[in-house]
Design a protein around this motif. Structure first.
Motif, PDB file in Angstrom:
ATOM      1  N   TRP A 262       0.071  -2.613  -9.665  1.00 23.71           N
ATOM      2  CA  TRP A 262      -0.891  -1.547  -9.352  1.00 23.71           C
ATOM      3  C   TRP A 262      -0.203  -0.180  -9.458  1.00 23.71           C
ATOM      4  N   SER A 263      -0.971   0.819  -9.839  1.00 27.12           N
ATOM      5  CA  SER A 263      -0.443   2.183  -9.812  1.00 27.12           C
ATOM      6  C   SER A 263      -0.299   2.622  -8.353  1.00 27.12           C
ATOM      7  N   GLU A 264       0.539   3.595  -8.110  1.00 25.18           N
ATOM      8  CA  GLU A 264       0.745   4.127  -6.754  1.00 25.18           C
ATOM      9  C   GLU A 264       1.094   3.017  -5.757  1.00 25.18           C
ATOM     10  N   TYR A 265       2.015   2.160  -6.124  1.00 23.04           N
ATOM     11  CA  TYR A 265       2.314   1.022  -5.242  1.00 23.04           C
ATOM     12  C   TYR A 265       3.795   0.656  -5.219  1.00 23.04           C
TER      13      TYR A 265
ATOM     14  N   SER B   8      -4.214  -9.494  -6.213  1.00 21.85           N
ATOM     15  CA  SER B   8      -4.729  -9.705  -4.863  1.00 21.85           C
ATOM     16  C   SER B   8      -5.035 -11.195  -4.713  1.00 21.85           C
TER      17      SER B   8
ATOM     18  N   ASP C  59      -6.937   4.804  -8.696  1.00 27.01           N
ATOM     19  CA  ASP C  59      -5.505   5.121  -8.741  1.00 27.01           C
ATOM     20  C   ASP C  59      -5.099   6.006  -7.571  1.00 27.01           C
TER      21      ASP C  59
ATOM     22  N   TRP D 243      -8.690   2.667  -0.467  1.00 26.63           N
ATOM     23  CA  TRP D 243      -7.651   1.752   0.031  1.00 26.63           C
ATOM     24  C   TRP D 243      -7.022   2.360   1.297  1.00 26.63           C
TER      25      TRP D 243
ATOM     26  N   PHE E  29      -7.293  -7.011   1.977  1.00 26.24           N
ATOM     27  CA  PHE E  29      -6.673  -7.615   0.784  1.00 26.24           C
ATOM     28  C   PHE E  29      -5.209  -7.934   1.075  1.00 26.24           C
TER      29      PHE E  29
ATOM     30  N   ASP F 239      -2.073  -8.268  -1.315  1.00 26.55           N
ATOM     31  CA  ASP F 239      -1.545  -8.157  -2.681  1.00 26.55           C
ATOM     32  C   ASP F 239      -0.156  -8.781  -2.697  1.00 26.55           C
TER      33      ASP F 239
ATOM     34  N   TYR G  76       0.797   1.056   3.449  1.00 28.93           N
ATOM     35  CA  TYR G  76      -0.135  -0.045   3.728  1.00 28.93           C
ATOM     36  C   TYR G  76       0.449  -0.837   4.902  1.00 28.93           C
TER      37      TYR G  76
HETATM   38  C1  N2P Z   1      -2.420   0.746  -4.715  1.00 29.04           C
HETATM   39  C2  N2P Z   1      -3.661  -0.023  -4.785  1.00 29.04           C
HETATM   40  C3  N2P Z   1      -3.940  -0.862  -3.617  1.00 29.04           C
HETATM   41  C4  N2P Z   1      -4.248  -2.201  -4.054  1.00 29.04           C
HETATM   42  N1  N2P Z   1      -2.588   1.917  -5.441  1.00 29.04           N
HETATM   43  C5  N2P Z   1      -5.523  -2.722  -3.636  1.00 29.04           C
HETATM   44  N2  N2P Z   1      -5.590  -4.120  -3.776  1.00 29.04           N
END
Ligand code: N2P
Length: 343
Positions: free
Chosen positions: A33-36, A81, A209, A226, A252, A254, A290
């Motif tokens: 995922w972007s930003e993760y 996810s 994003d 999110w 979720f 992930d 998160y």
């Molecule tokens: C992170 C996205 C969160 C993932 N940018 C949601 N499953």
């Protein structure tokens, strides 16, 4: 005879050397995922192992699946996810993770192991857990907002950002209609279509994003986003309040997983063990707050991080997860695409 033995031993050693150098992974293809995934974490891994990381991003499970299944590119690690892990396992697209090579797995919250999408913890390693909820700029919106019904009102037209994610959007409408996120049938989709027809024209920005951006810029005043994005907004300014929707909230999980045709599975295992180190996992929380599933890492977080209501929701809210819904996912995509096209 002795000489022959020495020559043989040297030859064996050389061959063994060749073998091990040819199996030492040089790179890791990460599709996440972007930003993760913080760049600092990637750089730290490369510094420690010499393995170069190619990090390609996506903004939805469905986008990732389409690319993976197309076979255009081979990946060593993906970040689906839970419902997508369930689907990938059914299709034999993931390879078992050799737990003996990932000793830091012991740091994961036992409550997140043995779940329905991977009952024997064979194929997935939790990365981050989160929810999807409502963010309100309380300086601009003073009426109480408790659920989706309060967000999608005519008076907020053009002031809303939502995730660009059909499965998510439909689950909000299902919740408003008293259904769970997995109650997806032609009948329930028909029942929520009028709700969606009313909601979508109110949306100004679709962004999976970085939905925080439109809120920070003041382009919009409400969002369905999110939880990690909401946590960053709250850190920026507590006027951004996070609310778990009264109709029902989605959680979720992930996780990282290794595709069956990964070219460098050994590099993937090294990366898994690396990101599960408490000091490394702490860095992930710092950039992307998160809910961290790594209990040892959580011990290293500051009281402020642990008090952020979007990262660690107070109380014991009732949260529901997505399950694999098979071909119905295609119907959901089509429904949202059609409704968006109608404007
Ligand atoms: C992170 C996205 C969160 C993932 N940018 C949601 N499953």
């Amino acid at each position: 005879m002795k000489r022959i033995a020495i020559v043989a031993a040297v030859l064996a050693a050389v061959l063994a050397g060749c073998k091990s150098s040819s199996t030492t992974p040089k790179e890791l293809n990460l599709f996440a995922w972007s930003e993760y995934v913080p760049q600092g974490v990637i750089d730290g891994f490369t510094k420690e192992t010499g393995i170069k990381v190619n990090y390609e991003t996506y903004a939805s499970n469905e986008e990732m699946l389409a690319k993976l299944v197309s076979g255009a590119q081979a990946y060593d690690l993906i970040q689906p996810s839970e419902y997508t892990i369930e689907a990938l396992v059914k299709e034999n697209r993931l390879q078992p993770i050799d737990a003996a090579k990932v000793p830091n797995l012991k740091n994961i919250d036992p409550k997140l192991r043995g779940l329905a999408h991977d009952p024997n913890d064979k194929y997935s390693v939790p990365w981050m857990v989160g929810t999807v909820g409502i963010v309100v700029n309380t300086e601009k919106v003073t009426d109480p907002v408790k659920g989706f019904k309060d967000v999608f009102q005519e008076k907020y037209k053009g002031r809303i950002v939502v995730l660009d994610d059909p499965r998510e959007i439909v689950s909000w409408a299902l919740a408003t209609d008293g259904k769970g996120p997995n109650d997806v049938t032609p009948e329930t989709l028909a029942a929520v279509t009028p709700i969606l027809k009313q909601w979508l024209p109110l949306v100004k920005v679709y962004d999976s994003d970085s939905p925080k951006t439109a809120l920070l810029n003041g382009d919009v005043d409400l969002g369905v986003v999110w939880s990690g994005e909401a946590a960053l907004l709250y850190n920026e300014n507590p006027k951004f309040q996070y609310i778990l929707p009264a109709e029902g909230a989605h959680q979720f999980i992930d996780s990282l997983a290794i595709p069956v045709d990964a070219p460098n599975p050994e590099a993937a295992l090294l990366f898994l063990n690396y990101i599960l180190r408490p000091d490394v996992s702490k860095l992930i929380s710092a950039d992307f707050p998160y809910t961290n599933p790594n209990l040892e890492a959580r011990k290293l977080l500051s009281p402020e991080e642990l008090k952020n209501p979007a990262s660690y929701p107070p109380g014991d809210p009732k949260l529901e997860g997505f399950r694999d819904i098979g071909d119905s996912a295609v119907q959901i995509d089509k429904l949202i695409t059609d409704l968006k096209a109608q404007g």
